[in-house]
Write a protein that holds these residues in place. Structure first.
Motif, short mmCIF file in Angstrom:
data_model
loop_
_atom_site.label_atom_id
_atom_site.label_comp_id
_atom_site.label_asym_id
_atom_site.label_seq_id
_atom_site.Cartn_x
_atom_site.Cartn_y
_atom_site.Cartn_z
N MET A 92 11.05 86.81 227.11
CA MET A 92 10.97 87.62 225.90
C MET A 92 9.77 87.16 225.07
O MET A 92 9.56 85.97 224.89
N ALA A 93 8.99 88.10 224.56
CA ALA A 93 7.81 87.77 223.79
C ALA A 93 8.17 87.09 222.48
O ALA A 93 9.22 87.35 221.88
N ILE A 94 7.28 86.23 222.02
CA ILE A 94 7.49 85.55 220.74
C ILE A 94 7.31 86.52 219.59
O ILE A 94 8.00 86.45 218.58
N GLY A 95 6.35 87.44 219.74
CA GLY A 95 6.18 88.51 218.74
C GLY A 95 5.34 88.08 217.55
O GLY A 95 4.34 87.36 217.69
N THR A 96 5.75 88.50 216.37
CA THR A 96 4.95 88.29 215.16
C THR A 96 4.76 86.81 214.82
O THR A 96 3.84 86.46 214.08
N ARG A 97 5.61 85.96 215.35
CA ARG A 97 5.51 84.53 215.08
C ARG A 97 4.48 83.84 215.98
O ARG A 97 4.23 82.63 215.80
N PHE A 98 3.88 84.57 216.91
CA PHE A 98 3.00 83.92 217.88
C PHE A 98 1.84 83.16 217.23
O PHE A 98 1.59 82.00 217.62
N PRO A 99 1.10 83.73 216.26
CA PRO A 99 0.00 82.95 215.65
C PRO A 99 0.48 81.64 215.05
O PRO A 99 -0.21 80.60 215.17
N GLU A 100 1.64 81.67 214.42
CA GLU A 100 2.21 80.45 213.84
C GLU A 100 2.55 79.42 214.91
O GLU A 100 2.25 78.22 214.76
N VAL A 101 3.17 79.90 216.00
CA VAL A 101 3.55 78.99 217.09
C VAL A 101 2.30 78.43 217.76
O VAL A 101 2.24 77.23 218.08
N LEU A 102 1.29 79.26 217.96
CA LEU A 102 0.06 78.80 218.60
C LEU A 102 -0.63 77.74 217.75
O LEU A 102 -1.11 76.72 218.27
N LEU A 103 -0.69 77.97 216.45
CA LEU A 103 -1.31 77.00 215.55
C LEU A 103 -0.56 75.66 215.60
O LEU A 103 -1.18 74.59 215.65
N ALA A 104 0.77 75.75 215.61
CA ALA A 104 1.57 74.53 215.67
C ALA A 104 1.34 73.79 216.99
O ALA A 104 1.27 72.55 217.02
N ALA A 105 1.21 74.54 218.08
CA ALA A 105 0.94 73.91 219.38
C ALA A 105 -0.41 73.21 219.37
O ALA A 105 -0.56 72.11 219.91
N ARG A 106 -1.40 73.82 218.74
CA ARG A 106 -2.72 73.20 218.65
C ARG A 106 -2.66 71.89 217.86
O ARG A 106 -3.46 70.99 218.07
N ARG A 107 -1.72 71.81 216.94
CA ARG A 107 -1.55 70.60 216.13
C ARG A 107 -0.67 69.57 216.83
O ARG A 107 -0.44 68.49 216.30
N GLY A 108 -0.16 69.95 218.03
CA GLY A 108 0.62 69.00 218.82
C GLY A 108 2.09 68.98 218.51
O GLY A 108 2.79 68.02 218.87
N THR A 109 2.60 70.03 217.89
CA THR A 109 4.02 70.09 217.56
C THR A 109 4.85 70.32 218.82
O THR A 109 4.67 71.32 219.52
#
Length: 202
Positions: free
Chosen positions: A1-18
């Protein structure tokens, strides 16, 4: 299932190593990538999946795009790791189809309707395709990528993808026509073949 509208937030957090963001990305994409690798008969699909996500971690800073582009990017990495595994083992995939019966229950595409996968041996059918034909069919039918996305994933032009899709469908049609000669086989082939017209779609 797609992450949807939260994807930019999740991607940014992943880049920060969350860790939680990486776990969410893995839950979203991992099962589909694993089915793709199993569908190609990867010798060790779980190991190949691990290599794929290691590359995603290492190269995330280079990615720029939306969720659809991210999904295509991850599948492109997975195919590159698959090709590497073939080279290491000096073989092409022979036993394909693992996980595809399950995948068909969750994915639908008008180019190849459910009865094809319900009534025929998926592994046996895929073994008759070239690796590129198999990739195109899996990406287009099971994972529902567009022609443009599929071209990006396998590193070929859109015209080549259309041709590979066309030839894959033709091979499947021939395999299905010769698969059964009994009365039952004749009836299901008659209902199935119209759904396997080699239309390209978007």
């Amino acid at each position: 299932m797609a992450i949807g509208t939260r994807f930019p937030e999740v991607l940014l957090a992943a880049r920060r190593g969350t860790d939680g963001a990486w776990a969410e990305l893995y839950r979203d994409l991992g099962p589909g990538v694993l089915r793709f690798l199993k569908g190609h008969g990867a010798a060790d699909p779980e190991d190949c999946l691990g290599d794929c996500f290691l590359d995603v971690v290492r190269n995330l800073h280079r990615f720029d795009g939306d969720e659809d582009a991210f999904r295509a990017w991850v599948f492109a990495i997975s195919r590159a790791r698959l090709v590497d595994s073939w080279r290491r083992s000096e073989r092409r995939p022979k036993n394909a189809g693992g996980g595809l019966e399950e995948a068909e229950r969750h994915h639908h595409h008008p180019a190849a309707d459910g009865p094809m996968l319900q009534r025929a041996s998926v592994a046996q059918l895929l073994e008759g395709l070239t690796p590129d034909q198999r990739s195109v069919l899996l990406l287009r039918v099971l994972h529902q990528f567009s022609i443009q996305e599929t071209a990006s994933i396998i590193g070929k032009g859109e015209g080549a993808v259309k041709l590979l899709h066309h030839r894959a469908i033709r091979r499947l049609r021939r395999a299905l026509l010769s698969d059964r000669d009994d009365e039952e086989g004749a009836s299901w082939r008659a209902s199935l073949l119209p759904s396997l017209n080699p239309t390209e779609g978007a």
